[in-house]
Design an enzyme around this catalytic site. Structure first.
Site, PDB file in Angstrom:
ATOM      1  N   ASP A  29      -5.650   2.752  -2.455  1.00 20.45           N
ATOM      2  CA  ASP A  29      -6.233   1.489  -2.337  1.00 20.45           C
ATOM      3  C   ASP A  29      -7.455   1.173  -3.234  1.00 20.45           C
ATOM      4  OD1 ASP A  29      -6.365  -0.617   0.581  1.00 20.45           O
ATOM      5  OD2 ASP A  29      -7.877  -0.624  -0.803  1.00 20.45           O
ATOM      6  N   ILE A  30      -7.813  -0.160  -3.569  1.00 18.11           N
ATOM      7  CA  ILE A  30      -8.555  -0.442  -4.589  1.00 18.11           C
ATOM      8  C   ILE A  30     -10.135  -0.437  -3.994  1.00 18.11           C
ATOM      9  CG2 ILE A  30      -8.731  -2.979  -4.593  1.00 18.11           C
ATOM     10  CD1 ILE A  30      -8.846  -3.176  -7.490  1.00 18.11           C
ATOM     11  N   ASN A  87      -1.492  -3.656   9.267  1.00 20.72           N
ATOM     12  CA  ASN A  87      -1.772  -5.300   9.491  1.00 20.72           C
ATOM     13  C   ASN A  87      -0.678  -6.318   9.344  1.00 20.72           C
ATOM     14  OD1 ASN A  87      -4.438  -4.117  10.080  1.00 20.72           O
ATOM     15  ND2 ASN A  87      -4.807  -4.064   7.940  1.00 20.72           N
ATOM     16  N   GLY A  93      -4.800  -9.284  10.556  1.00 17.08           N
ATOM     17  CA  GLY A  93      -5.770  -9.090   9.428  1.00 17.08           C
ATOM     18  C   GLY A  93      -5.023  -8.908   8.268  1.00 17.08           C
ATOM     19  N   GLN A  94      -3.663  -9.161   8.026  1.00 19.95           N
ATOM     20  CA  GLN A  94      -2.981  -9.000   6.841  1.00 19.95           C
ATOM     21  C   GLN A  94      -3.512  -9.942   5.904  1.00 19.95           C
ATOM     22  OE1 GLN A  94       1.115  -9.398   7.069  1.00 19.95           O
ATOM     23  NE2 GLN A  94       1.479  -8.687   4.940  1.00 19.95           N
ATOM     24  N   HIS A 100       2.853  -3.490   3.969  1.00 11.54           N
ATOM     25  CA  HIS A 100       2.408  -2.124   3.379  1.00 11.54           C
ATOM     26  C   HIS A 100       1.890  -1.354   4.778  1.00 11.54           C
ATOM     27  CE1 HIS A 100      -0.616  -5.453   3.160  1.00 11.54           C
ATOM     28  NE2 HIS A 100      -1.586  -4.708   3.621  1.00 11.54           N
ATOM     29  N   LEU A 101       1.738  -0.056   4.399  1.00  6.88           N
ATOM     30  CA  LEU A 101       1.237   0.784   5.498  1.00  6.88           C
ATOM     31  C   LEU A 101      -0.115   1.237   4.735  1.00  6.88           C
ATOM     32  CD1 LEU A 101       4.390   1.041   5.930  1.00  6.88           C
ATOM     33  CD2 LEU A 101       4.039   3.411   6.785  1.00  6.88           C
ATOM     34  N   HIS A 102      -1.054   1.178   5.630  1.00  7.82           N
ATOM     35  CA  HIS A 102      -2.446   2.150   5.288  1.00  7.82           C
ATOM     36  C   HIS A 102      -2.195   3.524   5.615  1.00  7.82           C
ATOM     37  CE1 HIS A 102      -4.808  -1.743   4.239  1.00  7.82           C
ATOM     38  NE2 HIS A 102      -3.879  -2.367   4.825  1.00  7.82           N
TER      39      HIS A 102
HETATM   40  P1  5GP Z   1      -4.289  -6.021   4.377  1.00  7.58           P
HETATM   41  O1  5GP Z   1      -5.778  -6.373   4.259  1.00  7.58           O
HETATM   42  O2  5GP Z   1      -3.364  -6.881   3.732  1.00  7.58           O
HETATM   43  O3  5GP Z   1      -3.735  -5.145   5.560  1.00  7.58           O
HETATM   44  O4  5GP Z   1      -4.475  -4.814   3.204  1.00  7.58           O
HETATM   45  C1  5GP Z   1      -4.372  -5.132   1.821  1.00  7.58           C
HETATM   46  C2  5GP Z   1      -5.168  -3.988   1.041  1.00  7.58           C
HETATM   47  O5  5GP Z   1      -4.673  -4.124  -0.188  1.00  7.58           O
HETATM   48  C3  5GP Z   1      -6.764  -4.100   1.203  1.00  7.58           C
HETATM   49  O6  5GP Z   1      -7.091  -2.810   1.773  1.00  7.58           O
HETATM   50  C4  5GP Z   1      -7.110  -4.074  -0.376  1.00  7.58           C
HETATM   51  O7  5GP Z   1      -8.155  -3.339  -0.691  1.00  7.58           O
HETATM   52  C5  5GP Z   1      -5.785  -3.794  -1.193  1.00  7.58           C
HETATM   53  N1  5GP Z   1      -5.924  -4.257  -2.344  1.00  7.58           N
HETATM   54  C6  5GP Z   1      -5.645  -5.655  -2.686  1.00  7.58           C
HETATM   55  N2  5GP Z   1      -5.791  -5.925  -3.916  1.00  7.58           N
HETATM   56  C7  5GP Z   1      -5.284  -4.827  -4.540  1.00  7.58           C
HETATM   57  C8  5GP Z   1      -4.955  -4.269  -5.999  1.00  7.58           C
HETATM   58  O8  5GP Z   1      -4.896  -5.085  -6.946  1.00  7.58           O
HETATM   59  N3  5GP Z   1      -4.992  -2.831  -6.225  1.00  7.58           N
HETATM   60  C9  5GP Z   1      -4.983  -2.010  -5.098  1.00  7.58           C
HETATM   61  N4  5GP Z   1      -4.928  -0.811  -5.482  1.00  7.58           N
HETATM   62  N5  5GP Z   1      -5.152  -2.580  -3.775  1.00  7.58           N
HETATM   63  C10 5GP Z   1      -5.448  -3.775  -3.369  1.00  7.58           C
END
Ligand code: 5GP
Ligand code: ZN
Length: 114
Positions: A29-30, A87, A93-94, A100-102
């Protein structure tokens, strides 16, 4: 399709690869929310978990995503434990509309989540 994670899977946006096979891709994750924070995504674009059902194909994909998270956790030696989160849509909170799975670890997690 204008999807960040499809672009990451295609290599059009760089990412730190952690695992890849025919159906899933995993990367760092970035903006990590824990000392270790990976995202595990299906190569096939699916908006969210809400688009999947208990049929054989979707169940196999979900099982493979979860098993991949477990494998990565083992590789990363998250022996004290970890958390897997999916999420889903607005209330979940998506923020990126590609399933995606965290996988988070390296610190104690709080409960209940916010
Ligand atoms: P969500 O909030 O949809 O559950 O999670 C999205 C996740 O994607 C966030 O934790 C965010 O930091 C990560 N993310 C968003 N854009 C990028 C990207 O360009 N590269 C990477 N590696 N992660 C990203
Ligand atoms: Zn996508």
């Amino acid at each position: 399709m204008d999807c960040i994670f499809c672009k990451i899977i295609a290599g059009e946006i760089p990412s730190k690869k952690l695992f890849a096979d025919d159906s899933v891709y995993a990367f760092a994750d970035i903006d990590p929310k824990a000392p270790f924070h990976a995202l595990i995504v299906p190569r096939r674009h699916v908006d969210s978990m809400a688009e999947l059902n208990a049929g054989e194909a979707d169940a196999a994909l979900l099982g493979h995503l979860l098993a991949t998270a477990g494998n990565i956790a083992r590789e990363q030696k998250l022996d004290k434990g970890y958390r897997v989160v999916i999420n889903t849509r607005e209330d979940g909170g998506q923020t990126v509309d590609h399933l995606h799975l965290h996988l988070m670890g390296g610190r104690a997690m709080h409960w209940p989540p916010g």
